[in-house]
Design a protein around this motif. Sequence first.
Motif, PDB file in Angstrom:
ATOM      1  N   LYS A  50     -12.046   7.811  -4.146  1.00  0.00           N
ATOM      2  CA  LYS A  50     -12.436   7.139  -2.896  1.00  0.00           C
ATOM      3  C   LYS A  50     -13.096   5.787  -3.149  1.00  0.00           C
ATOM      4  CE  LYS A  50     -13.054  11.038   0.232  1.00  0.00           C
ATOM      5  NZ  LYS A  50     -13.999  11.752   1.105  1.00  0.00           N
ATOM      6  N   SER A  53      -9.117   1.315  -4.832  1.00  0.00           N
ATOM      7  CA  SER A  53      -8.034   0.985  -3.920  1.00  0.00           C
ATOM      8  C   SER A  53      -6.897   2.003  -4.078  1.00  0.00           C
ATOM      9  CB  SER A  53      -7.534  -0.415  -4.277  1.00  0.00           C
ATOM     10  OG  SER A  53      -6.699  -0.913  -3.278  1.00  0.00           O
ATOM     11  N   PRO A  54      -6.241   2.402  -3.019  1.00  0.00           N
ATOM     12  CA  PRO A  54      -6.338   1.900  -1.655  1.00  0.00           C
ATOM     13  C   PRO A  54      -7.356   2.647  -0.785  1.00  0.00           C
ATOM     14  CG  PRO A  54      -4.511   3.418  -1.770  1.00  0.00           C
ATOM     15  CD  PRO A  54      -5.114   3.347  -3.167  1.00  0.00           C
ATOM     16  N   GLU A  55      -8.011   3.645  -1.359  1.00  0.00           N
ATOM     17  CA  GLU A  55      -8.870   4.510  -0.549  1.00  0.00           C
ATOM     18  C   GLU A  55     -10.097   3.799   0.014  1.00  0.00           C
ATOM     19  OE1 GLU A  55      -9.489   8.556  -2.000  1.00  0.00           O
ATOM     20  OE2 GLU A  55      -7.861   8.207  -3.424  1.00  0.00           O
ATOM     21  N   TYR A  58      -9.364   1.795   3.215  1.00  0.00           N
ATOM     22  CA  TYR A  58      -9.147   2.657   4.377  1.00  0.00           C
ATOM     23  C   TYR A  58     -10.453   3.309   4.826  1.00  0.00           C
ATOM     24  CZ  TYR A  58      -4.052   2.319   4.351  1.00  0.00           C
ATOM     25  OH  TYR A  58      -2.762   1.880   4.447  1.00  0.00           O
ATOM     26  N   SER A  59     -11.280   3.692   3.878  1.00  0.00           N
ATOM     27  CA  SER A  59     -12.570   4.298   4.224  1.00  0.00           C
ATOM     28  C   SER A  59     -13.424   3.332   5.029  1.00  0.00           C
ATOM     29  CB  SER A  59     -13.318   4.736   2.966  1.00  0.00           C
ATOM     30  OG  SER A  59     -12.657   5.818   2.368  1.00  0.00           O
ATOM     31  N   ALA A  86      -3.652   6.047   2.044  1.00  0.00           N
ATOM     32  CA  ALA A  86      -4.880   6.415   1.330  1.00  0.00           C
ATOM     33  C   ALA A  86      -4.959   7.923   1.115  1.00  0.00           C
ATOM     34  CB  ALA A  86      -6.109   5.928   2.090  1.00  0.00           C
ATOM     35  N   HIS A  89      -2.694   9.066  -1.687  1.00  0.00           N
ATOM     36  CA  HIS A  89      -3.315   8.718  -2.970  1.00  0.00           C
ATOM     37  C   HIS A  89      -4.438   9.704  -3.288  1.00  0.00           C
ATOM     38  CE1 HIS A  89      -6.089   6.476  -5.650  1.00  0.00           C
ATOM     39  NE2 HIS A  89      -4.956   6.052  -6.194  1.00  0.00           N
ATOM     40  N   HIS A  90      -5.272   9.976  -2.288  1.00  0.00           N
ATOM     41  CA  HIS A  90      -6.416  10.873  -2.470  1.00  0.00           C
ATOM     42  C   HIS A  90      -5.956  12.273  -2.875  1.00  0.00           C
ATOM     43  CE1 HIS A  90     -10.540  12.164  -2.124  1.00  0.00           C
ATOM     44  NE2 HIS A  90     -10.148  13.181  -1.362  1.00  0.00           N
TER      45      HIS A  90
END
Length: 161
Positions: A50, A53-55, A58-59, A86, A89-90
């Motif tokens: 988190k 990137s990309p999370e 987006y967070s 995101a 990915h997470h």
Amino acid sequence: MKHQDMDTDKNTDLSTTENEIRKHILLVRDLLNKMVVEILKRSNTHDQSKLSSPEIEYSMKYTQKLKDADYGSPEYLAIQDEMNEALEHHYACNRHHPEHFEGGIQEMNLIDILEMFCDWAIASQQHPKGDIEQSIEVNQQRFGYSDDLKEILRNSIKLLK
């Protein structure tokens, strides 16, 4: 057989039995300690993706929107759709999510389930209308886990107090 010989046999049997019990206790202790080590590893690496990137982008954009929506509601699901890149990915980086596995929750191990449960519990506490009991119910529908697992998770809520 003489009385003394019978006592010797009893002592030998008792000694053998005690040794087997001690061996069992040590083996279980060792295995539990292996599990503890894995839990400690997970506690140190939980959700680290988190922060990259990309999370992270987006967070920054969606965290408050998610907090304002009821978990599992159509609004919440629509926000998640917007975060798809995101979330994919997470989930790929974090095995405590059923989505990490092609076969879902059935492919998870006990440590995965424990980390998932802790994640849900904290997410529930951080959400203004959060409720771990409700999350367990919603997620049973979402992930298709058994009533037995649902009850195990519900029984574990007591450990959070």
